[in-house]
Design an enzyme around this catalytic site. Structure first.
Site, PDB file in Angstrom:
ATOM      1  N   LYS A  22     -12.486  -3.306  -4.559  1.00  0.00           N
ATOM      2  CA  LYS A  22     -13.269  -2.074  -4.705  1.00  0.00           C
ATOM      3  C   LYS A  22     -12.392  -0.891  -5.088  1.00  0.00           C
ATOM      4  O   LYS A  22     -12.906   0.151  -5.510  1.00  0.00           O
ATOM      5  CB  LYS A  22     -14.032  -1.785  -3.414  1.00  0.00           C
ATOM      6  CG  LYS A  22     -13.185  -1.742  -2.155  1.00  0.00           C
ATOM      7  CD  LYS A  22     -14.069  -1.775  -0.923  1.00  0.00           C
ATOM      8  CE  LYS A  22     -13.269  -1.958   0.353  1.00  0.00           C
ATOM      9  NZ  LYS A  22     -14.112  -2.161   1.536  1.00  0.00           N
ATOM     10  N   LYS A  63       0.813  -1.216   0.000  1.00  0.00           N
ATOM     11  CA  LYS A  63       0.000   0.000   0.000  1.00  0.00           C
ATOM     12  C   LYS A  63       0.846   1.265   0.000  1.00  0.00           C
ATOM     13  O   LYS A  63       0.485   2.271  -0.615  1.00  0.00           O
ATOM     14  CB  LYS A  63      -0.942  -0.007   1.207  1.00  0.00           C
ATOM     15  CG  LYS A  63      -2.041  -1.056   1.112  1.00  0.00           C
ATOM     16  CD  LYS A  63      -2.949  -1.025   2.330  1.00  0.00           C
ATOM     17  CE  LYS A  63      -4.049  -2.059   2.215  1.00  0.00           C
ATOM     18  NZ  LYS A  63      -4.952  -2.060   3.389  1.00  0.00           N
ATOM     19  N   LYS A 107      -6.730  -9.808  -7.453  1.00  0.00           N
ATOM     20  CA  LYS A 107      -7.893 -10.009  -6.605  1.00  0.00           C
ATOM     21  C   LYS A 107      -8.981  -8.990  -6.935  1.00  0.00           C
ATOM     22  O   LYS A 107      -8.685  -7.822  -7.223  1.00  0.00           O
ATOM     23  CB  LYS A 107      -7.478  -9.870  -5.131  1.00  0.00           C
ATOM     24  CG  LYS A 107      -8.567 -10.219  -4.142  1.00  0.00           C
ATOM     25  CD  LYS A 107      -8.042 -10.125  -2.722  1.00  0.00           C
ATOM     26  CE  LYS A 107      -9.143 -10.426  -1.709  1.00  0.00           C
ATOM     27  NZ  LYS A 107      -8.672 -10.310  -0.313  1.00  0.00           N
TER      28      LYS A 107
END
Length: 347
Positions: free
Chosen positions: A213, A126, A210
């Protein structure tokens, strides 16, 4: 206090078994959340003591919008209930409503070691090349996650493969707390629950990624709020290859997009991949994709309708969440009283 994680020894914890899990209220939930988590939440509540949280404290480690966070929190709670989580069987609440999470996270910050957190791959993914610009909260995310679980002495956590490393950290923190404060067996060493179909649903555009959202392409996922037409169109346009469906599971090797669609069908139908291929092997996607779309619509349309009904009455939804917070507090409060005593805080 040592830098290395404590030895992974069997826990002497003798308390009751309990399940804990949660989801962030950032962006809409999708098919991967439903098959990978919500379906398991519903199954577990029939046999286990279950606590399900909407983790809004975790949400602000990213760029959460204060104007929409409360409504997004309600939407996740509505998804839990619409999917079949029963507020009478399970505890459903909002993380920030129970102060034990933040208090225990601070105590665990003084137990965990920097080296443990620096090895967390999700933070590296991230933060990317600019880790120094990331918030301390994002770096410390797994410690708060450990507090979420252990504030209730949860023994089992339904998680995806990508969260398994964080759960290992929770076990290390629990073991080190027990060791450091001479409290053997006080905290359990929580176990992952990752088995079953649908544990990892991939993008409809790229079978190696994966379903997420955060993906900029809405076509990459099926949202729980999508209508029947949107679901059908997304599955019709899902990436595949020019070959027919294989007749055996071994034939899926090297065909990630095809494997993903077979996995979605299997999870929705509650069968294994071999059973799907026994029916569809050798056939083309022109026949398979409409059948998959019909199956997806049949499962998801009632959930979308119930979510709309629940979110249209925020007062009723808030009442469920307040009751859940009271029940969660009733579990966590005596545990935290013991934690304060064990640590030696003035009381």
């Amino acid at each position: 206090m040592s830098e290395a994680p404590p030895a992974s020894t069997p826990s002497s914890y003798l308390g009751p078994a309990r399940v804990f899990s949660g989801m962030q209220p950032t962006g809409g939930l999708h098919l991967g959340n439903y098959l990978g988590a919500l379906v398991k939440f519903v199954r577990l509540q029939d046999t286990q003591d279950c606590i399900y949280c909407v983790v809004d404290l975790h949400a602000i480690t990213a760029d959460a919008n204060p104007a929409t966070l409360a409504q997004q929190t309600r939407e996740v709670a509505a998804a839990y209930i619409a999917a079949g989580v029963d507020p009478k069987k399970s505890v459903i609440f909002v993380q920030s409503a129970v102060l034990a999470h933040t208090e225990l996270a601070w105590i665990f910050n003084c137990v965990a070691r920097m080296g443990w957190l620096e090895r967390m791959t999700q933070f590296k993914d991230k933060a990317g090349k600019h880790a120094e610009r990331s918030s301390v909260g994002l770096f410390d995310y797994p410690v708060l996650q450990a507090a979420d679980i252990l504030a209730y002495k949860a023994t089992h956590v339904p998680v995806g493969e990508d969260q398994k490393q964080h759960l290992e950290l929770s076990r290390d923190i629990a073991q080190k707390f027990n060791n450091d404060f001479a409290a053997p067996g006080f905290f359990p060493l929580p176990e992952p629950l990752i088995q079953g179909p649908g544990a990892r649903i991939m993008s409809l555009r790229d079978g190696k990624k994966k379903m997420s959202k955060s993906d900029p392409s809405d076509a990459s996922r099926i949202n729980l709020t999508d209508d029947a037409d949107a679901i059908a169109q997304k599955l019709k346009r899902a990436t595949t290859d020019p070959h027919p469906l294989p007749e055996t599971v071994e034939g899926l090797e090297g065909r990630p997009e095809v494997e993903n669609l077979i996995g979605i069908y299997a999870a929705l139908a509650n069968v294994d991949a071999a059973a799907v291929l026994a029916e569809w092997g050798g056939k083309g996607f022109g026949a398979f994709k409409p059948a998959l779309a019909d199956l997806a619509v049949a499962r998801l349309a009632p959930i979308a309708g119930e979510m709309r009904r629940l979110t249209a009455d925020p007062a009723a939804l808030d009442a469920i969440l307040r009751d859940g917070a009271d029940r969660a507090n009733a579990i966590a409060a005596p545990i935290m009283d013991d934690v304060r005593r064990i640590v030696g805080f003035w009381r």
